[in-house]
Design a protein around this motif. Structure first.
Motif, PDB file in Angstrom:
ATOM      1  N   PRO A  73       0.802  -1.233   0.000  1.00 28.59           N
ATOM      2  CA  PRO A  73       0.000   0.000   0.000  1.00 28.59           C
ATOM      3  C   PRO A  73       0.835   1.282   0.000  1.00 28.59           C
ATOM      4  O   PRO A  73       0.363   2.332  -0.458  1.00 28.59           O
ATOM      5  CB  PRO A  73      -0.828  -0.122   1.288  1.00 28.59           C
ATOM      6  CG  PRO A  73      -0.968  -1.597   1.484  1.00 28.59           C
ATOM      7  CD  PRO A  73       0.349  -2.169   1.060  1.00 28.59           C
ATOM      8  N   ILE A  74       2.077   1.196   0.497  1.00 30.13           N
ATOM      9  CA  ILE A  74       2.950   2.376   0.477  1.00 30.13           C
ATOM     10  C   ILE A  74       3.274   2.760  -0.966  1.00 30.13           C
ATOM     11  O   ILE A  74       3.368   3.951  -1.303  1.00 30.13           O
ATOM     12  CB  ILE A  74       4.242   2.100   1.280  1.00 30.13           C
ATOM     13  CG1 ILE A  74       3.887   1.764   2.735  1.00 30.13           C
ATOM     14  CG2 ILE A  74       5.186   3.301   1.229  1.00 30.13           C
ATOM     15  CD1 ILE A  74       5.079   1.317   3.568  1.00 30.13           C
ATOM     16  N   ALA A  75       3.431   1.770  -1.841  1.00 31.36           N
ATOM     17  CA  ALA A  75       3.675   2.050  -3.257  1.00 31.36           C
ATOM     18  C   ALA A  75       2.470   2.731  -3.894  1.00 31.36           C
ATOM     19  O   ALA A  75       2.614   3.648  -4.726  1.00 31.36           O
ATOM     20  CB  ALA A  75       4.006   0.761  -4.000  1.00 31.36           C
ATOM     21  N   ILE A  76       1.280   2.291  -3.505  1.00 32.13           N
ATOM     22  CA  ILE A  76       0.062   2.907  -4.050  1.00 32.13           C
ATOM     23  C   ILE A  76      -0.028   4.364  -3.612  1.00 32.13           C
ATOM     24  O   ILE A  76      -0.356   5.258  -4.412  1.00 32.13           O
ATOM     25  CB  ILE A  76      -1.173   2.108  -3.605  1.00 32.13           C
ATOM     26  CG1 ILE A  76      -1.084   0.661  -4.124  1.00 32.13           C
ATOM     27  CG2 ILE A  76      -2.456   2.776  -4.096  1.00 32.13           C
ATOM     28  CD1 ILE A  76      -2.098  -0.292  -3.509  1.00 32.13           C
ATOM     29  N   ALA A  77       0.314   4.624  -2.341  1.00 31.28           N
ATOM     30  CA  ALA A  77       0.329   6.005  -1.851  1.00 31.28           C
ATOM     31  C   ALA A  77       1.373   6.837  -2.593  1.00 31.28           C
ATOM     32  O   ALA A  77       1.137   8.006  -2.925  1.00 31.28           O
ATOM     33  CB  ALA A  77       0.611   6.022  -0.349  1.00 31.28           C
ATOM     34  N   GLY A  78       2.538   6.234  -2.870  1.00 40.30           N
ATOM     35  CA  GLY A  78       3.571   6.936  -3.626  1.00 40.30           C
ATOM     36  C   GLY A  78       3.117   7.288  -5.030  1.00 40.30           C
ATOM     37  O   GLY A  78       3.488   8.347  -5.568  1.00 40.30           O
ATOM     38  N   SER A  79       2.297   6.428  -5.634  1.00 39.82           N
ATOM     39  CA  SER A  79       1.746   6.728  -6.962  1.00 39.82           C
ATOM     40  C   SER A  79       0.864   7.965  -6.919  1.00 39.82           C
ATOM     41  O   SER A  79       0.911   8.824  -7.807  1.00 39.82           O
ATOM     42  CB  SER A  79       0.930   5.542  -7.478  1.00 39.82           C
ATOM     43  OG  SER A  79       1.711   4.398  -7.639  1.00 39.82           O
ATOM     44  N   VAL A  80       0.042   8.050  -5.874  1.00 36.69           N
ATOM     45  CA  VAL A  80      -0.847   9.207  -5.724  1.00 36.69           C
ATOM     46  C   VAL A  80      -0.030  10.487  -5.560  1.00 36.69           C
ATOM     47  O   VAL A  80      -0.300  11.513  -6.210  1.00 36.69           O
ATOM     48  CB  VAL A  80      -1.789   9.005  -4.522  1.00 36.69           C
ATOM     49  CG1 VAL A  80      -2.621  10.261  -4.279  1.00 36.69           C
ATOM     50  CG2 VAL A  80      -2.690   7.798  -4.751  1.00 36.69           C
ATOM     51  N   SER A  82       3.078  11.019  -6.507  1.00 38.03           N
ATOM     52  CA  SER A  82       3.773  11.325  -7.760  1.00 38.03           C
ATOM     53  C   SER A  82       2.827  11.959  -8.768  1.00 38.03           C
ATOM     54  O   SER A  82       3.192  12.916  -9.466  1.00 38.03           O
ATOM     55  CB  SER A  82       4.368  10.042  -8.344  1.00 38.03           C
ATOM     56  OG  SER A  82       5.369   9.512  -7.501  1.00 38.03           O
ATOM     57  N   ALA A  83       1.608  11.438  -8.851  1.00 39.32           N
ATOM     58  CA  ALA A  83       0.636  11.982  -9.803  1.00 39.32           C
ATOM     59  C   ALA A  83       0.259  13.427  -9.471  1.00 39.32           C
ATOM     60  O   ALA A  83      -0.057  14.213 -10.363  1.00 39.32           O
ATOM     61  CB  ALA A  83      -0.610  11.107  -9.825  1.00 39.32           C
ATOM     62  N   PRO A 143       2.160   1.531 -24.536  1.00 41.22           N
ATOM     63  CA  PRO A 143       0.919   1.953 -23.847  1.00 41.22           C
ATOM     64  C   PRO A 143       1.099   3.198 -22.987  1.00 41.22           C
ATOM     65  O   PRO A 143       0.255   4.113 -23.019  1.00 41.22           O
ATOM     66  CB  PRO A 143       0.560   0.722 -22.994  1.00 41.22           C
ATOM     67  CG  PRO A 143       1.179  -0.429 -23.718  1.00 41.22           C
ATOM     68  CD  PRO A 143       2.461   0.104 -24.275  1.00 41.22           C
ATOM     69  N   LEU A 144       2.192   3.252 -22.198  1.00 41.00           N
ATOM     70  CA  LEU A 144       2.410   4.430 -21.359  1.00 41.00           C
ATOM     71  C   LEU A 144       2.705   5.653 -22.219  1.00 41.00           C
ATOM     72  O   LEU A 144       2.220   6.751 -21.921  1.00 41.00           O
ATOM     73  CB  LEU A 144       3.564   4.176 -20.387  1.00 41.00           C
ATOM     74  CG  LEU A 144       3.876   5.331 -19.421  1.00 41.00           C
ATOM     75  CD1 LEU A 144       2.702   5.583 -18.483  1.00 41.00           C
ATOM     76  CD2 LEU A 144       5.139   5.050 -18.612  1.00 41.00           C
ATOM     77  N   ALA A 145       3.492   5.479 -23.289  1.00 34.29           N
ATOM     78  CA  ALA A 145       3.790   6.603 -24.180  1.00 34.29           C
ATOM     79  C   ALA A 145       2.505   7.154 -24.791  1.00 34.29           C
ATOM     80  O   ALA A 145       2.304   8.381 -24.869  1.00 34.29           O
ATOM     81  CB  ALA A 145       4.762   6.153 -25.275  1.00 34.29           C
ATOM     82  N   TRP A 146       1.624   6.256 -25.230  1.00 30.39           N
ATOM     83  CA  TRP A 146       0.350   6.692 -25.804  1.00 30.39           C
ATOM     84  C   TRP A 146      -0.487   7.439 -24.764  1.00 30.39           C
ATOM     85  O   TRP A 146      -1.067   8.499 -25.062  1.00 30.39           O
ATOM     86  CB  TRP A 146      -0.427   5.490 -26.327  1.00 30.39           C
ATOM     87  CG  TRP A 146      -1.790   5.841 -26.833  1.00 30.39           C
ATOM     88  CD1 TRP A 146      -2.120   6.299 -28.075  1.00 30.39           C
ATOM     89  CD2 TRP A 146      -3.009   5.817 -26.074  1.00 30.39           C
ATOM     90  NE1 TRP A 146      -3.476   6.548 -28.148  1.00 30.39           N
ATOM     91  CE2 TRP A 146      -4.045   6.261 -26.937  1.00 30.39           C
ATOM     92  CE3 TRP A 146      -3.323   5.452 -24.766  1.00 30.39           C
ATOM     93  CZ2 TRP A 146      -5.359   6.358 -26.519  1.00 30.39           C
ATOM     94  CZ3 TRP A 146      -4.646   5.554 -24.347  1.00 30.39           C
ATOM     95  CH2 TRP A 146      -5.645   5.992 -25.212  1.00 30.39           C
ATOM     96  N   LEU A 147      -0.559   6.897 -23.540  1.00 31.67           N
ATOM     97  CA  LEU A 147      -1.359   7.519 -22.481  1.00 31.67           C
ATOM     98  C   LEU A 147      -0.821   8.909 -22.148  1.00 31.67           C
ATOM     99  O   LEU A 147      -1.597   9.862 -21.975  1.00 31.67           O
ATOM    100  CB  LEU A 147      -1.349   6.630 -21.235  1.00 31.67           C
ATOM    101  CG  LEU A 147      -2.132   7.149 -20.019  1.00 31.67           C
ATOM    102  CD1 LEU A 147      -3.618   7.254 -20.340  1.00 31.67           C
ATOM    103  CD2 LEU A 147      -1.913   6.238 -18.801  1.00 31.67           C
ATOM    104  N   ILE A 148       0.523   9.036 -22.065  1.00 30.94           N
ATOM    105  CA  ILE A 148       1.118  10.332 -21.724  1.00 30.94           C
ATOM    106  C   ILE A 148       0.858  11.348 -22.831  1.00 30.94           C
ATOM    107  O   ILE A 148       0.527  12.514 -22.564  1.00 30.94           O
ATOM    108  CB  ILE A 148       2.625  10.173 -21.457  1.00 30.94           C
ATOM    109  CG1 ILE A 148       2.846   9.403 -20.138  1.00 30.94           C
ATOM    110  CG2 ILE A 148       3.310  11.538 -21.379  1.00 30.94           C
ATOM    111  CD1 ILE A 148       4.281   9.044 -19.882  1.00 30.94           C
ATOM    112  N   GLY A 156      -0.238   8.643 -16.052  1.00 29.13           N
ATOM    113  CA  GLY A 156       0.544   7.412 -16.023  1.00 29.13           C
ATOM    114  C   GLY A 156       0.703   6.880 -14.609  1.00 29.13           C
ATOM    115  O   GLY A 156       0.487   5.681 -14.348  1.00 29.13           O
ATOM    116  N   PHE A 157       1.055   7.752 -13.673  1.00 26.94           N
ATOM    117  CA  PHE A 157       1.181   7.330 -12.276  1.00 26.94           C
ATOM    118  C   PHE A 157      -0.180   6.917 -11.705  1.00 26.94           C
ATOM    119  O   PHE A 157      -0.259   5.965 -10.918  1.00 26.94           O
ATOM    120  CB  PHE A 157       1.776   8.462 -11.432  1.00 26.94           C
ATOM    121  CG  PHE A 157       3.270   8.564 -11.518  1.00 26.94           C
ATOM    122  CD1 PHE A 157       4.072   7.503 -11.092  1.00 26.94           C
ATOM    123  CD2 PHE A 157       3.886   9.696 -12.021  1.00 26.94           C
ATOM    124  CE1 PHE A 157       5.460   7.594 -11.169  1.00 26.94           C
ATOM    125  CE2 PHE A 157       5.264   9.793 -12.093  1.00 26.94           C
ATOM    126  CZ  PHE A 157       6.055   8.738 -11.672  1.00 26.94           C
TER     127      PHE A 157
END
Length: 395
Positions: A73-80, A82-83, A143-148, A156-157
């Motif tokens: 869950p710490i990684a999920i929080a880090g994603s938030v 970062s976003a 996929p990430l390049a297209w999304l960005i 992406g994050f």
């Protein structure tokens, strides 16, 4: 259960390779130098590597399930974070949290395989797991390049954080601790002090130095290219678009997915495994050297694919580590090896960022300097592994 654990490992692979596609947008938004970009990419791996001691102890004392469910869950929080980052410092903080949360994702898979599969199947099963986890690198290609390009790097994050939450739910639903032989007999619990002391004792074994030295450069070379420099190199040297760079990244990732299971099946066993490790590391160094000093578009596209095809030989070192230490300290031995790998990635990405900045300041082509420095580090790692003491049971 291994498939569920591999889902978290897959997200970890995605997080550690976002830099190659996000580099240009982040440089534009935050006006980052090459050195700052290297620090951004390396911060994930530094946090990831630094936590391996505690994750290895946690797995040995509390099991695979509890350790990964607590940390991820710490990684999920880090994603938030970062976003939502509004500054470079907040962006790096998010990467650190993602690194901490992902820290057990790789380790739980290798320890699970070591504990619940026969030793002769370790390399093959680990290779399949690495191949499956490579889907994460596919996500951070086209996929990430297209999304960005369609939205922004922030999305992406956000997307990776959502997938991370799904992976956590999958582990919660499917993974439990299998009963090991003798598991009905109560086992004395180590104290944290005893666990740390036993971890530290690994450094006193003569053969640990060579294992750590090679561990620091092998995977680091692959991730430094795939996870950081590939996109900027193609965009700056050859004016590739973000999606075109993502296409090359995804082909390189597919090559690495094929390579890991293949080398797992080809494992020559303890008698020849270390010679293979030295030989393939030197071959990787040669490929990086060629890649560094040619500026052909074809070589800059095909070179990473060949490096991806070769990268699977690294699965052989997992088997080497598995045989080099007693079963009682498998978790900590794998943690030490994983620590060396990801601290190596952090240092290499920071170092190559510094090299690129220095080269550009003195009028040199930064990517030549970056790739040549990676080649030199690979050669040093291979020679050190060959010359330093070997495990007593190995030739």
């Amino acid at each position: 259960m291994l498939f569920a654990l591999t889902a978290a490992f897959t997200l970890s692979q995605a997080y550690r390779t976002v830099g190659a596609i996000m580099a240009a947008p982040l440089q534009n938004d935050f006006h980052l130098s090459a050195q700052a970009l290297g620090t951004f990419a390396g911060s994930f791996h530094f946090a990831f590597g630094a936590m391996q001691l505690f994750m290895g102890i946690g797995i040995d004392l509390h099991g695979v399930r509890r350790t990964v469910l607590t940390a991820f869950p710490i990684a999920i929080a880090g994603s938030v974070i970062s976003a939502m980052a509004g500054s470079y410092g907040m962006l790096v903080a998010g990467q650190v949290l993602i690194g901490i949360g992902c820290a057990p994702a790789f380790l739980v898979c290798t320890v699970f395989i070591a504990r619940h599969f026969p030793p002769e199947r370790f390399a093959a099963v680990a290779g399949i797991t690495l191949g499956l986890s490579g889907v994460g690198m596919l996500l951070t290609g086209t996929p990430l390049a297209w999304l960005i390009e369609a939205t922004s790097w922030r999305m992406g994050f956000a997307a990776l954080g959502s997938m991370g939450a799904l992976a956590w739910l999958l582990i919660w639903a499917l993974v439990h601790e299998p009963v090991l032989p003798g598991g009905d007999t109560p086992q004395p619990k180590e104290s944290m002090h005893e666990a740390i002391r036993k971890f530290g004792a690994l450094f006193l074994l003569p053969h640990t130095a060579g294992i750590v030295l090679l561990g620091c450069v092998g995977y680091a070379s692959f991730i430094s290219l795939r996870g950081l420099w590939l996109g900027p190199l193609l965009m700056h040297r050859h004016d590739f678009s973000l999606v075109q760079s993502g296409n090359v990244a995804i082909i390189m990732s597919i090559a690495s997915q094929i390579s890991a299971p293949l080398f797992g099946r080809l494992d020559p066993g303890p008698a020849s495994r270390r010679k293979w490790l030295v030989g393939f590391t030197l071959l990787m160094a040669a490929l990086f050297t060629v890649f560094a000093f040619t500026h052909s578009t074809w070589i800059d596209v095909i070179g990473p694919v060949f490096i991806g095809l070769l990268s699977g030989y690294l699965v052989l070192q997992y088997a080497d580590v598995r045989n080099a230490y007693s079963p009682a300290i498998t978790g900590r031995a794998m943690a030490l090896f994983t620590m060396s790998m990801f601290m190596g990635v952090a240092v290499m990405q920071w170092f190559t960022g510094t090299v690129a900045t220095y080269a550009a300041a003195h009028g040199a082509e930064p990517y030549t300097a970056v790739l040549a420095s990676i080649a030199a580090l690979l050669a040093i790692g291979a020679l050190g592994f060959a010359w330093l003491p070997k495990p007593p049971s190995q030739p």
